[in-house]
Design a protein around this motif. Structure first.
Motif, PDB file in Angstrom:
ATOM      1  N   UNK A 391     -33.220  20.064 -23.664  1.00  0.00           N
ATOM      2  CA  UNK A 391     -32.465  18.855 -24.021  1.00  0.00           C
ATOM      3  C   UNK A 391     -33.075  17.628 -23.344  1.00  0.00           C
ATOM      4  N   UNK A 392     -33.423  17.793 -22.074  1.00  0.00           N
ATOM      5  CA  UNK A 392     -33.984  16.650 -21.336  1.00  0.00           C
ATOM      6  C   UNK A 392     -35.337  16.225 -21.921  1.00  0.00           C
ATOM      7  N   UNK A 393     -36.157  17.188 -22.299  1.00  0.00           N
ATOM      8  CA  UNK A 393     -37.460  16.857 -22.879  1.00  0.00           C
ATOM      9  C   UNK A 393     -37.300  16.134 -24.220  1.00  0.00           C
ATOM     10  N   UNK A 394     -36.373  16.614 -25.058  1.00  0.00           N
ATOM     11  CA  UNK A 394     -36.099  15.914 -26.314  1.00  0.00           C
ATOM     12  C   UNK A 394     -35.687  14.463 -26.053  1.00  0.00           C
ATOM     13  N   UNK A 395     -34.807  14.266 -25.058  1.00  0.00           N
ATOM     14  CA  UNK A 395     -34.301  12.921 -24.763  1.00  0.00           C
ATOM     15  C   UNK A 395     -35.423  12.003 -24.276  1.00  0.00           C
ATOM     16  N   UNK A 396     -36.311  12.534 -23.441  1.00  0.00           N
ATOM     17  CA  UNK A 396     -37.419  11.711 -22.948  1.00  0.00           C
ATOM     18  C   UNK A 396     -38.378  11.349 -24.068  1.00  0.00           C
ATOM     19  N   UNK A 397     -38.624  12.273 -24.980  1.00  0.00           N
ATOM     20  CA  UNK A 397     -39.541  11.984 -26.095  1.00  0.00           C
ATOM     21  C   UNK A 397     -38.964  10.935 -27.034  1.00  0.00           C
ATOM     22  N   UNK A 398     -37.647  10.783 -27.019  1.00  0.00           N
ATOM     23  CA  UNK A 398     -36.999   9.830 -27.938  1.00  0.00           C
ATOM     24  C   UNK A 398     -36.930   8.417 -27.376  1.00  0.00           C
TER      25      UNK A 398
END
Length: 494
Positions: A391-398
């Motif tokens: 979830x954190x990686x998705x959020x950072x990529x966004x």
């Protein structure tokens, strides 16, 4: 020049007298030597008292095992005060009872030297300003005192030309009461007559001057220097070494006369920074720089960097660590890069809890009723309403500019899943059996780039520049190629 700061990559030595602050009358002659790779060593002809002694009974002195260490040693050499900090005796040779009496000898290593001042310790707030020079600062400043002209009448060079000097205007900005100034210092023209040629020289040095509201200590000055160093390292995407650090004493010269103003004395700092700067090394290629003051003005980037550095310091330290002291093994780099991503996500304050708090709490309480009381506290700590690593990686990529992220990696989902599995396998199994070395390298480089893009985004780097960085920077172009090769779904993937 005689007043030039002391470069950290150059050897130096001072012959003088040395003493402990609490015993100034017992002065010992000796030579202080500084070597860039070996640090500071004081060689004394005589000895400072390093024995650990006590008085168990009146008139009785007991000498114990071990040696004293000193926080501070003072000295004078070549008409300058010198303070040595964090001092440890390496060896002491005494001549008690010797047939031929000769001077004692002692060598002492020190962590830091202040050449030009006596202070009581690292936290002595005796300095009103700090000046620091960092590798590639001149390139990042995008300014110079030099201008060059080539004679080309009718469009054809005729061999004529000139180099002119025009003092550069100081750029300054105030951040929470501390003034940051981007300045230049240049030498006068110098002609070096050789037997076979004549060389004309001038030197322009860019540096940052930091002036706090209240006087600060050596510890505060080192923190300010590190702040500048990290900014240049981020901008150039490489380890930027400190070349020199000079402090201005808070008190003016007491020998001022009526016909001239009082002078501010300065002290040069000799220490071991995270990266040692090479003042004569060739500058980094301008294509490898993320941004300069030409595209991101000094007055804008410094306040934003100070705020972001304070808020995201741990994540920035971790990702900078991959530049300052790169790990030898990809597994170490994996843990550092993914750890930096997790810490950054928390520092950004992104609230992405999987469930609303008013729904999660009663659900957890209902589950805990089925757990034996002896194990309830353990299970309570394990049942958390936090986002997963994925979830954190998705959020950072966004968060950064979408086109820049798309150019960096075409398959965000694949990167997030493979990164999560690699970190979990390494943390829980001690190995990564489902990843090749090449894929792990791709995971590390892409994750590092995502963290950096987020930091640049927090600084306010324009979207167009974010896209250009991914397209034009050689290392990020290579990272994007690696992502297209290893972090996309292939036909053999299930």
């Amino acid at each position: 020049m005689a007043n030039d700061p002391l470069n950290l990559d150059e050897s130096a030595e001072w012959a003088g007298l040395w003493w402990l602050p609490d015993d100034p009358d017992e002065q010992v002659p000796g030579v202080l030597r500084y070597e860039p790779e070996d640090g500071l060593v004081l060689s004394l002809i005589g000895a400072l008292e390093d024995r650990i002694m006590s008085n168990p009974f009146p008139g009785v002195v007991a000498v114990h095992e071990g040696h004293r260490m000193w926080d501070v040693i003072h000295g004078v050499a070549e008409q300058r005060e010198i303070t040595l900090l964090a001092c440890v005796p390496n060896s002491s040779k005494r001549t008690f009872g010797a047939r031929v009496k000769s001077p004692d000898r002692q060598t002492v290593s020190a962590r830091t030297a202040l050449v030009g001042a006596h202070v009581s310790g690292e936290d002595d707030a005796g300095f009103s300003a700090a000046e620091v020079s960092v590798e590639d600062l001149g390139l990042w400043a995008a300014s110079s005192v030099f201008e060059g002209f080539l004679g080309a009448p009718n469009g054809k060079p005729d061999g004529s030309g000139r180099i002119s000097v025009k003092p550069s205007e100081v750029q300054s900005v105030l951040v929470d009461g501390t003034e940051f100034c981007l300045s230049h210092r240049h030498t006068l023209p110098f002609f070096d007559q050789r037997k076979g040629e004549t060389v004309g020289r001038m030197r322009d040095t860019a540096f940052v001057r930091i002036v706090p509201t209240d006087p600060f200590s050596l510890t505060g000055a080192l923190g300010a220097a590190s702040l500048v160093q990290d900014l240049i390292s981020l901008a150039t995407h490489r380890a930027a070494g400190v070349i020199w650090l000079r402090l201005q004493l808070a008190e003016a010269d007491s020998a001022a006369r009526s016909d001239r103003p009082s002078l501010r004395r300065s002290a040069d700092v000799l220490y071991t920074p995270s990266v040692l700067g090479k003042h004569d090394a060739k500058a980094v290629d301008h294509h490898r720089v993320f941004f300069t003051c030409a595209s991101f003005p000094f007055e804008e980037v410094v306040p934003r960097w100070c705020e972001a550095h304070g808020r995201l310091q741990v994540a920035i330290n971790m990702i900078m660590g991959l530049r300052y002291a790169p790990a030898r093994y990809v597994e170490n780099k994996l843990l550092t890069a993914v750890g930096a991503a997790e810490v950054l996500h928390r520092g950004l304050g992104i609230d992405e809890r999987p469930m609303p708090a008013d729904e999660f709490k009663p659900m957890r309480e209902a589950m805990l009723t089925h757990v034996p009381e002896d194990h309830r506290e353990r299970f309570k700590g394990a049942i958390r309403n936090d986002p997963t690593l994925r979830d954190r990686l998705y959020a950072l990529a966004a968060r950064p500019y979408g086109e820049a992220v798309g150019l960096l990696m075409p398959d965000v989902d694949r990167w997030a899943r493979r990164t999560t599995q690699a970190r979990n396998d390494l943390a829980h199994k001690g190995r990564t059996p489902h990843h090749s070395i090449e894929e792990l390298i791709a995971v590390v480089e892409v994750t590092t780039a995502v963290v950096i893009l987020n930091v640049l985004h927090e600084l306010g780097l324009p979207p167009e520049r974010q896209r250009e960085i991914v397209q034009e920077h050689p290392q990020l172009r290579a990272t994007a190629r690696s992502a297209r090769e290893w972090l996309v779904v292939s036909g053999t993937d299930s």
